[in-house]
Design an enzyme around this catalytic site. Structure first.
Site, PDB file in Angstrom:
ATOM      1  CB  CYS A   1      -4.715  -1.323  -2.132  1.00 25.26           C
ATOM      2  SG  CYS A   1      -4.425  -0.870  -0.308  1.00 25.26           S
TER       3      CYS A   1
HETATM    4  C1  BEZ Z   1      -0.657  -2.723   0.697  1.00 22.88           C
HETATM    5  O1  BEZ Z   1      -2.068  -2.065   0.556  1.00 22.88           O
HETATM    6  O2  BEZ Z   1      -0.618  -2.875  -0.151  1.00 22.88           O
HETATM    7  C2  BEZ Z   1      -0.155  -2.906   2.538  1.00 22.88           C
HETATM    8  C3  BEZ Z   1      -0.766  -1.687   2.883  1.00 22.88           C
HETATM    9  C4  BEZ Z   1       0.405  -1.626   4.346  1.00 22.88           C
HETATM   10  C5  BEZ Z   1       0.695  -2.641   4.794  1.00 22.88           C
HETATM   11  C6  BEZ Z   1       1.475  -4.332   4.068  1.00 22.88           C
HETATM   12  C7  BEZ Z   1       0.565  -4.010   2.539  1.00 22.88           C
END
Ligand code: BEZ
Length: 211
Positions: A45
């Site tokens: 994100c």
């Molecule tokens: C992320 O948003 O970075 C993420 C969320 C869940 C699993 C792997 C990455």
């Protein structure tokens, strides 16, 4: 009930990192891209929000307002923003919705319980100026979105909304478009003065009409 293409994008009022907004008022006459994130302080994100901020000029050129949502609160978003800015070398320039009560997540069916009971998956909704949903994409939490594809699909949506054409596989802005099947080749020749190339009676190409 789940949303479908052509449905009116549900309206809501929410707190964001740029103040309280009413979604439809905030959209005004613009196109919109509403996209969800599993949680704050997550690695993928952090890259996606930075990329969106870096591409602000590209979204603006297309008249698209961007807005992100995650199910954390405003205090958490405000603590995360400096990290996004530092990592991506950008100033955050669009709002992140604080959806700790999951109102937006539920309205847009962004929680997929078999993927995660609590977190939103990576949903993307492209909304037209008429407030209807033009595109929906769903990615798992572990896969970051391809922003070149998001811009490409916006180009196609905006072209096909205004001209009687469709876009072929892997089309990108500037490539030839396809004449929609409802137009006869005879009429297409009159309608598209740049020319019509008939490959099959049902597959006719024309240079991109808005270029
Ligand atoms: C992320 O948003 O970075 C993420 C969320 C869940 C699993 C792997 C990455």
């Amino acid at each position: 009930m789940s949303l479908r293409l052509g449905d009116v994008a549900p309206d809501f009022t929410a707190d964001t990192t740029q103040g309280k907004i009413n979604f439809h008022e905030w959209l005004g006459d613009s196109w919109g891209m509403l996209f969800s994130h599993p949680a704050d302080f997550t690695p993928v994100c952090t890259t996606e929000l930075g990329k969106t901020a870096l591409l602000k000029g590209e979204f603006e050129k297309r008249g698209v307002k961007t807005i992100a949502v995650s199910v954390d609160d405003l205090e958490s978003h405000n603590k995360w923003v400096p990290d996004i800015e530092e990592v991506n070398g950008v100033t955050m320039n669009f709002p992140i919705i604080a959806d700790e009560e999951r109102k937006v997540a539920e309205l847009y069916d962004m929680i997929h319980p078999n993927a995660s009971a609590k977190a939103t998956v990576r949903s993307v909704f492209i909304i037209g100026p008429d407030k209807t949903i033009k595109l929906m994409l769903t990615y798992p939490a572990s896969t970051g979105r391809n922003f070149t594809e998001l811009l490409r699909v916006i180009d196609s949506l905006q072209l096909t909304a205004n001209h009687s054409v469709a876009t072929p596989a892997d089309w990108k802005d500037g490539d030839d478009a396809i004449v929609v099947p409802s137009i006869s080749t005879e009429d297409a020749i009159k309608k598209f003065p740049k020319g019509v190339k008939e490959v099959k009676p049902y597959l006719r190409y024309t240079p991109q009409p808005n270029k």
